[in-house]
Design an enzyme around this catalytic site. Structure first.
Site, PDB file in Angstrom:
ATOM      1  N   ASP A  16      35.583   0.742  46.229  1.00  0.00           N
ATOM      2  CA  ASP A  16      36.029   0.324  47.557  1.00  0.00           C
ATOM      3  C   ASP A  16      35.819  -1.187  47.713  1.00  0.00           C
ATOM      4  OD1 ASP A  16      36.521   3.008  48.054  1.00  0.00           O
ATOM      5  OD2 ASP A  16      34.631   3.325  49.117  1.00  0.00           O
ATOM      6  N   ARG A  36      40.740  20.185  52.137  1.00  0.00           N
ATOM      7  CA  ARG A  36      39.540  19.375  52.349  1.00  0.00           C
ATOM      8  C   ARG A  36      39.833  18.164  53.238  1.00  0.00           C
ATOM      9  NH1 ARG A  36      37.669  15.002  49.226  1.00  0.00           N
ATOM     10  NH2 ARG A  36      35.490  14.569  49.645  1.00  0.00           N
ATOM     11  N   HIS A  43      34.739   5.999  41.978  1.00  0.00           N
ATOM     12  CA  HIS A  43      34.798   7.382  42.474  1.00  0.00           C
ATOM     13  C   HIS A  43      36.243   7.847  42.591  1.00  0.00           C
ATOM     14  CE1 HIS A  43      34.801   4.573  45.876  1.00  0.00           C
ATOM     15  NE2 HIS A  43      35.475   5.483  46.577  1.00  0.00           N
TER      16      HIS A  43
HETATM   17  C1  OGA Z   1      38.354   6.447  49.930  1.00  0.00           C
HETATM   18  C2  OGA Z   1      37.740   7.517  49.124  1.00  0.00           C
HETATM   19  C3  OGA Z   1      37.261   9.853  48.824  1.00  0.00           C
HETATM   20  C4  OGA Z   1      37.357  11.125  49.605  1.00  0.00           C
HETATM   21  O1  OGA Z   1      38.948   6.774  50.974  1.00  0.00           O
HETATM   22  O2  OGA Z   1      38.235   5.274  49.527  1.00  0.00           O
HETATM   23  O3  OGA Z   1      37.204   7.232  48.096  1.00  0.00           O
HETATM   24  O4  OGA Z   1      36.671  12.063  49.234  1.00  0.00           O
HETATM   25  N1  OGA Z   1      37.835   8.778  49.545  1.00  0.00           N
HETATM   26  O5  OGA Z   1      38.127  11.164  50.562  1.00  0.00           O
HETATM   27 NI    NI Z   2      36.913   5.101  47.999  1.00  0.00          NI
END
Ligand code: OGA
Ligand code: NI
Length: 364
Positions: free
Chosen positions: A211, A277, A267
């Site tokens: 991010d 979800r 991530h």
């Molecule tokens: C994001 C992100 C992951 C999620 O919005 O930058 O990594 O689980 N989201 O929504």
């Molecule tokens: Ni993210």
């Protein structure tokens, strides 16, 4: 707007999709390790600062409890998000985000970097939801707005608190961090929806990324997994949903400020056949035009900072062009050309099928 441009703004209608179309098919490595788990930190723990330091150095991510956000508010924001994403496609499109606006429904900005589409739809805001909520609920906009505004306000308090603990863990005093004014901060707020997917082995909710913010606070519905982080063992690790916990990511600006002591966590989000979800993401940082530069205390004698000074605003632009090379571009002595054109990528998810060495290059 051309049809392709439109495809990259308007999410597919996920209701009643029986198979993953080619436009959404990724080559992904779904393997995931359960040997280790993301640190869980009680903010009331007297050792919280040391634990935060360890987590930021080793993982770049941790979950927190005792953060002060009422459980009821977490349930309510999830309810309002589901209420929005359950609207018909036509209704949601009333709030469609234009390509350069931070506000509204659509595909999230990082999608523009890829030709392949993700299995998700988002609703993004910087500021008040009022104008958009009125378009879909002309009379009944107030429950949505009240909950979002309450959440934004409370998250700001938690984000300031966690940021202060993080600064403390770096050994910095209030004077060292004058650039960070707790009374004048900035945030981007995203609701993410990951609809049920007929074949989760071929689809990706969100591509691997870091991010751009200083830190990110994420609340995920507790019914099912989806968020995964690239752990210190160089394997994907599930961030277990814990009801009432909030996930805290170290993001790029904190990696820059900490002079690489803390790592911005890579991530991704995977999808599920069984569950729809929801996640609620709060990207937090200083006002977007404040310049960030590592303080002398974090730089070894005789060395200079790893990164040149940058504001969140400028960094977002660099990230938009360079994606996973953005940090590299900012490094002093960088070899990446700063004004290269945006690259559009195919359907191979970053990090998948690559070796550890290459991963480090991506994170560096
Ligand atoms: C994001 C992100 C992951 C999620 O919005 O930058 O990594 O689980 N989201 O929504
Ligand atoms: Ni993210």
């Amino acid at each position: 707007m051309s049809p392709t441009e439109l495809d990259h703004l308007v999410p597919m209608d996920f209701k009643n999709v029986v198979q993953v179309p080619d436009t959404h098919t990724w080559l992904i490595n779904n393997s995931c390790s359960s040997e280790e788990s993301v640190p869980l930190i009680d903010l009331e723990d007297p050792q919280a600062v040391e634990k935060i330091k360890m987590a930021c150095e080793n993982w770049g991510v941790f979950q927190v409890t005792n953060h002060g956000i009422p459980m009821e508010l977490l349930a309510q924001i999830e309810h309002q998000a589901r209420r929005f994403f359950d609207l018909t496609r036509e209704e949601k499109l009333l709030t469609l985000r234009s390509p350069d606006s931070p506000n509204g429904y659509g595909i999230i900005p990082i999608s523009r970097t890829f030709n392949t589409l993700m299995w998700m739809e988002g609703f993004t805001l910087s500021g008040s939801p009022l104008e958009l909520a009125r378009r879909v609920w002309p009379k009944d906009y107030s429950p949505f707005c009240t909950v979002i505004e309450d959440y934004q306000e409370q998250m700001m308090g938690v984000a300031v608190k966690i940021t202060s603990l993080i600064f403390k863990s770096l050994g910095l005093s209030r004077e060292d961090v004058e650039w960070f004014d707790p009374k004048s901060t900035e945030a981007f707020f995203h609701l993410n929806s990951y609809p049920r997917c007929p074949d989760p082995t071929r689809a990706l909710g969100m591509v691997p990324h870091t991010d751009s913010s200083l830190i990110t606070l994420l609340y995920q519905s507790s019914t099912n997994r989806g968020l995964q982080v690239y752990g210190p063992n160089l394997k994907w690790v599930d961030v277990e949903p814990i009801s009432n916990a909030i996930v805290v990511n170290v993001s790029d600006l904190l990696q820059i400020y900490s002079n690489d002591q803390f790592k911005s966590v890579v991530h991704r989000a995977i999808v599920s056949e069984a569950n729809h979800r929801i996640s609620v993401v709060y990207f937090f940082g200083p006002k977007i035009d404040v310049n960030i530069l590592s303080p002398p205390k974090l730089i070894k004698d005789g060395d200079s900072p790893m990164y040149r000074p940058v504001s969140w605003k400028e960094y977002r632009e660099i990230k938009g062009v360079h994606f996973d090379k953005a940090l590299e571009v900012l490094r002093f002595n960088s070899v990446v050309v700063e004004n290269a054109n945006a690259v559009t990528r195919g359907n191979e998810a970053p990090l998948d099928g690559v070796d550890g060495g290459k991963v480090e290059a991506l994170e560096a």
